[in-house]
Scaffold this active site. Sequence first.
Site, PDB file in Angstrom:
ATOM      1  N   ARG A 165      -5.190   2.817  12.698  1.00  0.00           N
ATOM      2  CA  ARG A 165      -4.735   1.444  12.926  1.00  0.00           C
ATOM      3  C   ARG A 165      -5.708   0.671  13.793  1.00  0.00           C
ATOM      4  NH1 ARG A 165       0.478   0.138  11.435  1.00  0.00           N
ATOM      5  NH2 ARG A 165       1.762   1.988  11.319  1.00  0.00           N
ATOM      6  N   ARG A 187       4.186  -9.056  13.254  1.00  0.00           N
ATOM      7  CA  ARG A 187       3.529  -7.863  12.693  1.00  0.00           C
ATOM      8  C   ARG A 187       2.193  -8.243  12.051  1.00  0.00           C
ATOM      9  NH1 ARG A 187       8.286  -6.109   9.105  1.00  0.00           N
ATOM     10  NH2 ARG A 187       7.025  -4.465   8.220  1.00  0.00           N
ATOM     11  N   LYS A 240       0.806  -1.218   0.000  1.00  0.00           N
ATOM     12  CA  LYS A 240       0.000   0.000   0.000  1.00  0.00           C
ATOM     13  C   LYS A 240       0.841   1.270   0.000  1.00  0.00           C
ATOM     14  CE  LYS A 240      -0.964  -0.257   4.905  1.00  0.00           C
ATOM     15  NZ  LYS A 240       0.149   0.597   5.342  1.00  0.00           N
ATOM     16  N   ARG A 271      13.460  -9.964   1.257  1.00  0.00           N
ATOM     17  CA  ARG A 271      14.141  -8.680   1.127  1.00  0.00           C
ATOM     18  C   ARG A 271      15.566  -8.715   1.655  1.00  0.00           C
ATOM     19  NH1 ARG A 271      10.322  -3.460   2.403  1.00  0.00           N
ATOM     20  NH2 ARG A 271       8.675  -4.396   1.161  1.00  0.00           N
ATOM     21  N   ARG A 321      17.266  -7.243   7.334  1.00  0.00           N
ATOM     22  CA  ARG A 321      16.970  -6.362   8.458  1.00  0.00           C
ATOM     23  C   ARG A 321      16.103  -7.119   9.461  1.00  0.00           C
ATOM     24  NH1 ARG A 321      14.387  -0.906   6.549  1.00  0.00           N
ATOM     25  NH2 ARG A 321      12.589  -1.694   7.684  1.00  0.00           N
TER      26      ARG A 321
END
Length: 212
Positions: A88, A166, A13, A122, A155
């Site tokens: 949120r 998350r 998004k 990633r 990371r």
Amino acid sequence: MRLIFLGAPGAGKGTIASAIGTERGLPQVSTGDLFREAVKNGTELGLRVKGIMERGELVPDELTVALVRERLGRPDTAKGYILDGFPRTIPQAEALAAFQRIDGAINFRCGDEVVVRRLSGRRICRSCGAIYHVENMPPRREGVCDRCGGELYIRDDYRLESIRNRLRVYREQTEPLIGWYRGRGLLHDIDSEQTVEKSLEQLRPLLAGLRS
Ligand SMILES: [Zn+2]
């Protein structure tokens, strides 16, 4: 046009908000940026945010809403904005509804497996910060940056455990917002498992049809 973008981390998004914002001249408003800006400028709210973040606590709704409210009062939002990552929680959505009329909430739908595959692949260069993806954008040599020869690493927030955590927080706190906006006739779904280009192709006519 006043828009809210909803979606799990990794749903894309942010990237889509940036593209649509540029096309339509709408600022992309994210709470992460607002926190950083307030801390940097040393405003009264900023000093409170700084203390909270230094103690490793979550910024309370009341403070987050105050920062968003101030941001949405600035002149560059005259034509509208894209809220990326706010609200949120349902209390935040209720607080926002008390001072802003929203034209649409866009739900970028993306299953957990796709999110995990996207985020866990990633890799970032330690030296220059270039971003790679083991499947979609692999470096020419595994573990080595094409640009500068630096070492590529994962990371912490892209480690599997952190991604799962998350996602769990998102499903618990943020997903109820989807029902909240649907109940108010404001929700629109976009398939975000496809490429960013395809999601944009689906989103543009949808936005053209929104009344603002
Ligand atoms: Zn590099």
